[in-house]
Enzyme design. Structure first.
Site, short mmCIF file in Angstrom:
data_model
loop_
_atom_site.label_atom_id
_atom_site.label_comp_id
_atom_site.label_asym_id
_atom_site.label_seq_id
_atom_site.Cartn_x
_atom_site.Cartn_y
_atom_site.Cartn_z
N HIS A 135 0.62 -1.29 -0.03
CA HIS A 135 0.07 0.00 -0.09
C HIS A 135 0.83 1.10 0.05
O HIS A 135 2.12 1.19 0.37
CB HIS A 135 -0.72 -0.02 1.22
CG HIS A 135 -2.15 -1.01 1.06
ND1 HIS A 135 -2.04 -2.30 1.49
CD2 HIS A 135 -3.41 -0.57 0.52
CE1 HIS A 135 -3.17 -2.73 1.04
NE2 HIS A 135 -4.05 -1.53 0.73
N LYS A 139 -0.86 4.93 4.27
CA LYS A 139 -1.63 3.96 4.94
C LYS A 139 -0.97 3.74 6.43
O LYS A 139 0.18 3.43 6.58
CB LYS A 139 -1.68 2.65 4.25
CG LYS A 139 -2.68 1.92 5.11
CD LYS A 139 -3.00 0.72 4.05
CE LYS A 139 -4.14 -0.38 4.70
NZ LYS A 139 -5.35 0.25 5.11
#
Length: 248
Positions: A135, A139
């Site tokens: 990600h 995040k």
């Protein structure tokens, strides 16, 4: 449908675009600067709130919506140790709540394929399994909620695994078992890199071959669209729902 957006980051802005495209009204936007406005007074007249914030604030945000009699769709991850508590609270209050760790339709298809594959592997044996999730660097939680859901799906079907552990890794690194790894635990490797919306890979490996199940999200729009569809589904209902209910 009159909506509230709780969390006005990149995801909140994508949700805003799709709500307007689909002819819905936005009656309230809550972000850090006006978090105190998330109360019954400001939520009056709202049909559904869409909550995409942080693990630290999600529980209280959702509970405030339930207390105000407003249906709430949430996609915040990293706080689900209290999800069952909140589901019970919602049912006790006669509220409406929709939660899933990932609103992308393709990911939810992957959840089903994942359980089916794990059940088949359980019958033939001889394979070990691991997960990898990649990600963007913004995040905040690791592993991702999607990776946890995938791990739980495997654990429900694969008798040789009893839990999962998380390991952070650098971009471009390859999986290497760590000394002392418990073979009964699924290793979830988390990588934070650039602006990657989300890549999840399940790998089964034997001495002779390898099976990979992989999903790549190209952009946040697919997540935002799924959240808006969930809000449309939830509007006017009571109870606790998930993507399983919507897909039925």
């Amino acid at each position: 449908m009159k909506t509230a957006i709780i969390g006005y980051g990149k995801m909140g802005r994508e949700i805003e675009k799709i709500l307007l495209e689909r002819g819905h009204q936005i009656g309230l936007i809550i972000d850090q600067e006006n978090a105190s406005d998330l109360d019954s007074k400001h939520l009056q007249g709202i049909d559904v709130a869409l909550e995409f914030t942080t693990p630290q604030t999600a529980y209280d945000n959702i509970r405030r919506c339930i207390d105000a009699g407003v249906a709430v769709v949430s996609g915040t991850t990293g706080w689900t140790d209290r999800l069952e508590e909140l589901r019970r609270y919602c049912q006790e209050k006669g509220g409406a709540m929709f939660y899933t760790s990932n609103y992308c339709l393709g990911v939810n298809l992957m959840f089903r394929l994942n359980r089916q594959l794990a059940a088949m592997i359980n019958r033939v044996d001889g394979y070990d399994v691991r997960l990898e999730e990649v990600h963007h660097t913004q995040k905040r939680d690791a592993p991702s909620g999607t990776a946890i859901t995938l791990a739980e799906g495997i654990l429900s079907e694969l008798a040789c695994k009893s839990g999962w552990v998380n390991r952070m890794a650098e971009p471009g690194s390859t999986f290497q078992p760590a000394p002392g790894d418990d073979p009964s635990q699924i290793v979830i490797t988390s990588i934070r890199e650039g602006m990657v919306p989300g890549i999840h890979t399940i790998t089964y490996e034997s001495e002779d071959d390898r099976i990979e199940l992989k999903h790549t999200i190209k952009n946040r729009r697919t997540l935002a669209q799924g959240a808006v569809v969930a809000a449309e589904f939830l509007c006017g209902k009571q109870g606790v729902f998930s993507m399983d209910d919507l897909l039925k």
